[in-house]
Design a protein around this motif. Structure first.
Motif, PDB file in Angstrom:
ATOM      1  N   GLU A  57     -20.252  41.658 -48.290  1.00 21.59           N
ATOM      2  CA  GLU A  57     -19.070  41.510 -49.148  1.00 21.59           C
ATOM      3  C   GLU A  57     -18.270  42.813 -49.209  1.00 21.59           C
ATOM      4  OE1 GLU A  57     -22.153  40.596 -50.001  1.00 21.59           O
ATOM      5  OE2 GLU A  57     -21.868  38.415 -49.779  1.00 21.59           O
ATOM      6  N   LYS A  58     -18.986  43.928 -49.317  1.00 20.55           N
ATOM      7  CA  LYS A  58     -18.323  45.232 -49.357  1.00 20.55           C
ATOM      8  C   LYS A  58     -17.598  45.504 -48.044  1.00 20.55           C
ATOM      9  CE  LYS A  58     -17.646  49.423 -51.116  1.00 20.55           C
ATOM     10  NZ  LYS A  58     -16.802  49.656 -52.312  1.00 20.55           N
ATOM     11  N   ALA A  59     -18.221  45.139 -46.927  1.00 20.57           N
ATOM     12  CA  ALA A  59     -17.608  45.345 -45.616  1.00 20.57           C
ATOM     13  C   ALA A  59     -16.314  44.542 -45.488  1.00 20.57           C
ATOM     14  CB  ALA A  59     -18.588  44.956 -44.509  1.00 20.57           C
ATOM     15  N   ILE A  60     -16.335  43.292 -45.958  1.00 20.23           N
ATOM     16  CA  ILE A  60     -15.135  42.441 -45.928  1.00 20.23           C
ATOM     17  C   ILE A  60     -14.028  43.067 -46.771  1.00 20.23           C
ATOM     18  CG2 ILE A  60     -14.173  40.239 -46.664  1.00 20.23           C
ATOM     19  CD1 ILE A  60     -15.740  39.952 -44.149  1.00 20.23           C
ATOM     20  N   GLU A  61     -14.399  43.549 -47.953  1.00 23.17           N
ATOM     21  CA  GLU A  61     -13.425  44.167 -48.856  1.00 23.17           C
ATOM     22  C   GLU A  61     -12.784  45.402 -48.225  1.00 23.17           C
ATOM     23  OE1 GLU A  61     -13.602  46.703 -53.019  1.00 23.17           O
ATOM     24  OE2 GLU A  61     -15.132  45.170 -52.656  1.00 23.17           O
ATOM     25  N   LEU A  62     -13.617  46.240 -47.604  1.00 24.42           N
ATOM     26  CA  LEU A  62     -13.108  47.464 -46.978  1.00 24.42           C
ATOM     27  C   LEU A  62     -12.205  47.143 -45.790  1.00 24.42           C
ATOM     28  CD1 LEU A  62     -16.359  49.613 -47.127  1.00 24.42           C
ATOM     29  CD2 LEU A  62     -14.221  50.091 -48.337  1.00 24.42           C
ATOM     30  N   LEU A  63     -12.577  46.129 -45.032  1.00 26.41           N
ATOM     31  CA  LEU A  63     -11.766  45.734 -43.878  1.00 26.41           C
ATOM     32  C   LEU A  63     -10.377  45.279 -44.331  1.00 26.41           C
ATOM     33  CD1 LEU A  63     -12.125  45.585 -40.823  1.00 26.41           C
ATOM     34  CD2 LEU A  63     -12.739  43.185 -41.076  1.00 26.41           C
ATOM     35  N   GLN A  64     -10.323  44.571 -45.451  1.00 22.54           N
ATOM     36  CA  GLN A  64      -9.037  44.127 -45.971  1.00 22.54           C
ATOM     37  C   GLN A  64      -8.194  45.313 -46.440  1.00 22.54           C
ATOM     38  OE1 GLN A  64      -7.792  40.932 -45.808  1.00 22.54           O
ATOM     39  NE2 GLN A  64      -5.932  42.087 -46.308  1.00 22.54           N
ATOM     40  N   ILE A  65      -8.855  46.302 -47.045  1.00 27.97           N
ATOM     41  CA  ILE A  65      -8.141  47.517 -47.465  1.00 27.97           C
ATOM     42  C   ILE A  65      -7.549  48.221 -46.250  1.00 27.97           C
ATOM     43  CG2 ILE A  65      -8.445  49.834 -48.438  1.00 27.97           C
ATOM     44  CD1 ILE A  65     -10.526  48.605 -50.332  1.00 27.97           C
ATOM     45  N   PHE A  66      -8.327  48.293 -45.186  1.00 26.45           N
ATOM     46  CA  PHE A  66      -7.826  48.911 -43.954  1.00 26.45           C
ATOM     47  C   PHE A  66      -6.610  48.151 -43.419  1.00 26.45           C
ATOM     48  CE2 PHE A  66     -12.238  50.745 -42.713  1.00 26.45           C
ATOM     49  CZ  PHE A  66     -12.023  51.815 -43.579  1.00 26.45           C
ATOM     50  N   ARG A  67      -6.700  46.827 -43.456  1.00 28.32           N
ATOM     51  CA  ARG A  67      -5.568  46.014 -42.982  1.00 28.32           C
ATOM     52  C   ARG A  67      -4.332  46.261 -43.841  1.00 28.32           C
ATOM     53  NH1 ARG A  67      -9.478  41.195 -42.499  1.00 28.32           N
ATOM     54  NH2 ARG A  67      -9.957  41.050 -40.277  1.00 28.32           N
ATOM     55  N   ASP A  68      -4.547  46.324 -45.158  1.00 26.32           N
ATOM     56  CA  ASP A  68      -3.420  46.559 -46.074  1.00 26.32           C
ATOM     57  C   ASP A  68      -2.772  47.920 -45.831  1.00 26.32           C
ATOM     58  OD1 ASP A  68      -3.931  44.119 -47.204  1.00 26.32           O
ATOM     59  OD2 ASP A  68      -5.004  44.903 -48.948  1.00 26.32           O
ATOM     60  N   ARG A  69      -3.584  48.881 -45.390  1.00 24.43           N
ATOM     61  CA  ARG A  69      -3.057  50.215 -45.100  1.00 24.43           C
ATOM     62  C   ARG A  69      -2.494  50.309 -43.683  1.00 24.43           C
ATOM     63  NH1 ARG A  69      -4.561  54.675 -48.080  1.00 24.43           N
ATOM     64  NH2 ARG A  69      -3.086  55.688 -46.681  1.00 24.43           N
ATOM     65  N   HIS A  70      -2.582  49.217 -42.938  1.00 24.24           N
ATOM     66  CA  HIS A  70      -2.050  49.155 -41.563  1.00 24.24           C
ATOM     67  C   HIS A  70      -2.636  50.269 -40.687  1.00 24.24           C
ATOM     68  CE1 HIS A  70       1.010  46.170 -42.746  1.00 24.24           C
ATOM     69  NE2 HIS A  70       1.121  46.879 -43.859  1.00 24.24           N
ATOM     70  N   VAL A  71      -3.957  50.446 -40.747  1.00 25.88           N
ATOM     71  CA  VAL A  71      -4.571  51.480 -39.918  1.00 25.88           C
ATOM     72  C   VAL A  71      -4.330  51.159 -38.451  1.00 25.88           C
ATOM     73  CG1 VAL A  71      -6.337  51.986 -41.657  1.00 25.88           C
ATOM     74  CG2 VAL A  71      -6.858  50.372 -39.816  1.00 25.88           C
ATOM     75  N   ASP A  72      -4.247  52.209 -37.643  1.00 23.71           N
ATOM     76  CA  ASP A  72      -3.940  52.029 -36.216  1.00 23.71           C
ATOM     77  C   ASP A  72      -5.145  51.581 -35.407  1.00 23.71           C
ATOM     78  OD1 ASP A  72      -1.328  52.823 -36.675  1.00 23.71           O
ATOM     79  OD2 ASP A  72      -1.752  54.932 -36.284  1.00 23.71           O
ATOM     80  N   GLY A  73      -6.344  51.943 -35.853  1.00 23.04           N
ATOM     81  CA  GLY A  73      -7.545  51.606 -35.103  1.00 23.04           C
ATOM     82  C   GLY A  73      -8.784  51.809 -35.957  1.00 23.04           C
ATOM     83  N   TYR A  74      -9.932  51.391 -35.417  1.00 23.51           N
ATOM     84  CA  TYR A  74     -11.181  51.424 -36.163  1.00 23.51           C
ATOM     85  C   TYR A  74     -12.289  52.117 -35.372  1.00 23.51           C
ATOM     86  CZ  TYR A  74      -8.995  47.692 -38.947  1.00 23.51           C
ATOM     87  OH  TYR A  74      -8.141  46.954 -39.721  1.00 23.51           O
ATOM     88  N   ILE A  75     -13.090  52.905 -36.075  1.00 19.61           N
ATOM     89  CA  ILE A  75     -14.348  53.433 -35.537  1.00 19.61           C
ATOM     90  C   ILE A  75     -15.441  52.909 -36.465  1.00 19.61           C
ATOM     91  CG2 ILE A  75     -15.750  55.486 -35.134  1.00 19.61           C
ATOM     92  CD1 ILE A  75     -13.182  56.985 -34.455  1.00 19.61           C
ATOM     93  N   MET A  76     -16.395  52.160 -35.925  1.00 18.54           N
ATOM     94  CA  MET A  76     -17.356  51.461 -36.772  1.00 18.54           C
ATOM     95  C   MET A  76     -18.783  51.552 -36.246  1.00 18.54           C
ATOM     96  SD  MET A  76     -15.094  47.950 -37.189  1.00 18.54           S
ATOM     97  CE  MET A  76     -16.454  47.061 -37.940  1.00 18.54           C
ATOM     98  N   ALA A  77     -19.719  51.750 -37.187  1.00 20.53           N
ATOM     99  CA  ALA A  77     -21.121  51.479 -36.914  1.00 20.53           C
ATOM    100  C   ALA A  77     -21.333  50.065 -37.454  1.00 20.53           C
ATOM    101  CB  ALA A  77     -22.029  52.480 -37.620  1.00 20.53           C
ATOM    102  N   LEU A  78     -21.409  49.112 -36.586  1.00 15.42           N
ATOM    103  CA  LEU A  78     -21.314  47.698 -36.928  1.00 15.42           C
ATOM    104  C   LEU A  78     -22.304  47.289 -38.017  1.00 15.42           C
ATOM    105  CD1 LEU A  78     -19.761  45.158 -35.953  1.00 15.42           C
ATOM    106  CD2 LEU A  78     -21.712  44.670 -34.495  1.00 15.42           C
ATOM    107  N   PRO A  79     -21.805  46.809 -39.167  1.00  9.21           N
ATOM    108  CA  PRO A  79     -22.714  46.329 -40.219  1.00  9.21           C
ATOM    109  C   PRO A  79     -23.495  45.110 -39.732  1.00  9.21           C
ATOM    110  CG  PRO A  79     -20.497  46.660 -41.078  1.00  9.21           C
ATOM    111  CD  PRO A  79     -20.400  46.741 -39.593  1.00  9.21           C
ATOM    112  N   GLU A  80     -24.728  44.976 -40.203  1.00  8.91           N
ATOM    113  CA  GLU A  80     -25.544  43.830 -39.801  1.00  8.91           C
ATOM    114  C   GLU A  80     -24.909  42.542 -40.309  1.00  8.91           C
ATOM    115  OE1 GLU A  80     -30.279  42.669 -39.498  1.00  8.91           O
ATOM    116  OE2 GLU A  80     -29.634  44.215 -40.903  1.00  8.91           O
ATOM    117  N   GLY A  81     -24.828  41.541 -39.438  1.00 10.14           N
ATOM    118  CA  GLY A  81     -24.250  40.267 -39.817  1.00 10.14           C
ATOM    119  C   GLY A  81     -22.737  40.249 -39.827  1.00 10.14           C
ATOM    120  N   PHE A  82     -22.103  41.292 -39.265  1.00 10.86           N
ATOM    121  CA  PHE A  82     -20.648  41.428 -39.318  1.00 10.86           C
ATOM    122  C   PHE A  82     -20.015  41.156 -37.950  1.00 10.86           C
ATOM    123  CE2 PHE A  82     -16.729  43.859 -40.564  1.00 10.86           C
ATOM    124  CZ  PHE A  82     -16.503  43.182 -41.752  1.00 10.86           C
ATOM    125  N   GLU A  83     -20.771  40.539 -37.063  1.00 13.95           N
ATOM    126  CA  GLU A  83     -20.308  40.354 -35.695  1.00 13.95           C
ATOM    127  C   GLU A  83     -19.069  39.461 -35.608  1.00 13.95           C
ATOM    128  OE1 GLU A  83     -24.556  41.417 -35.815  1.00 13.95           O
ATOM    129  OE2 GLU A  83     -23.380  39.837 -36.760  1.00 13.95           O
TER     130      GLU A  83
END
Length: 346
Positions: A108-134
């Motif tokens: 749930e936290k990962a989904i929330e953070l991803l939406q915040i990133f989208r709202d901020r219109h980030v140019d790209g992502y660097i991620m250590a993939l959360p489990e179950g977030f594929e």
């Protein structure tokens, strides 16, 4: 309170159009045939009044925010914090800012953070993939937003990544213990399907199998609760008294392992040889200092930024993914001295 300066204020002061001011501020004066005299007046007034352009508005015009989203389980962990430190330096050198965040192993936290990133219109992502977030990561990749994974990856996801040779590193670490005379080697890891942990376990099992030695494995149900993991490790060490060496598959597991051995009050002479996957400062100052698999943190960070910047600054969509596998280094310390020198570790 001082009024915030806007483009229209500059335009009114100089009696020119808002569009002209906007072109000058965004470096398009020459392209739009705006005279040098007008350009100078605008820039001089901008400097005098200390005008700061609206970042979001600028991003809508240029399509870039120069902001990168960084997502990991827990940025306070030594490995992730060191990666973050090097990334921040590299990003600043190239005119980018990074939004750092932790999921704390929560979907749930990962989904929330991803939406915040989208709202901020980030140019790209660097991620250590959360489990179950594929599935969510796949959707993100399909939007053609640059995504670079590290530490872990999923074979089914077609994207860029930077990882280490986890299986080879653990194989070599296990081989080191065997060469030093240890035969009853335990392996403490997570109960998880994360690829890097699966690979580390595979490297250990391969080394033990090649030498026809018994594999003794403890999979800890790790819920970011120190007490829970210590209880599980206490039961493991109590039932596996034959162990003469133990490999911990991550530094935070090693840390809880050290707490466990301390609580069990095992004497140095009876304590097994210890080896940690992931080096961190404490291991060097523990008694005896603990051998560790060191990941090339700076090289990982530099590779991540190099890949992401190439994606962000390329005017054409790159079709080939860059998938980098780096080597590790075994830092040998007194905790894994040859078994016949065991007493020197007291």
């Amino acid at each position: 309170m001082k009024k915030k300066i806007q483009i229209k204020d500059i335009a009114n002061e100089l009696n020119i159009s808002i569009t002209t001011v906007s072109f000058v501020i965004n470096g398009k004066a020459q392209e739009k045939n705006i005279s040098k005299a007008v350009t100078k007046k605008v820039l001089d007034l901008v400097e005098k009044w200390g005008y700061q352009p609206n970042t979001l508005a600028k991003s809508l015009r240029t399509g870039k925010t120069n902001v990168i989203g960084f997502l990991v389980d827990d940025i306070s962990e030594p490995f992730f914090s060191r990666i973050a430190h090097h990334l921040d330096q590299k990003a600043s050198e190239n005119g980018y800012k990074i939004l750092f965040s932790s999921t704390h192993n929560s979907y749930e936290k990962a989904i929330e953070l991803l939406q915040i990133f989208r709202d901020r219109h980030v140019d790209g992502y660097i991620m250590a993939l959360p489990e179950g977030f594929e599935a969510e990561t796949k959707k993100l990749i399909e939007t053609n937003t640059p995504v670079v994974l590290f530490d872990r990856y999923v074979q089914e996801l077609q994207t860029d990544y930077v990882v280490i040779d986890n299986a080879g590193a653990t194989f070599n670490a296990t081989q080191h213990l065997i060469n030093n005379g240890y035969q009853n080697i335990g392996f403490v890891t997570l109960e998880t399907d994360l690829q890097q942990m699966v690979d580390r376990l595979a490297g250990y099992e391969k080394a033990m199998e090649e030498h026809k030695l018994p594999a003794t494995i403890k999979k800890v149900k790790y819920q970011r609760s120190e007490l829970t993991s210590i209880e599980q490790m206490t039961a493991f060490f109590s039932s596996e008294k034959q162990l003469d060496a133990v490999i911990f598959s991550a530094n935070y597991i090693c840390l809880d392992g050290l707490r466990t051995l301390k609580q069990m009050e095992i004497s140095p002479a009876l304590k097994p040889a210890l080896l940690s996957f992931d080096d961190f400062e404490l291991l060097e100052f523990y008694t005896p200092p603990i051998t560790a698999v060191a990941q090339p943190v700076q090289e990982i960070a530099e590779s991540l930024m190099k890949i992401l910047l190439s994606k962000l600054e390329s005017k054409e969509q790159e079709s080939a993914f860059k998938q980098i596998v780096l080597s590790t280094k075994l830092i040998e310390r007194e905790s894994t001295l040859p078994k016949n020198q065991h007493k020197k570790r007291e």
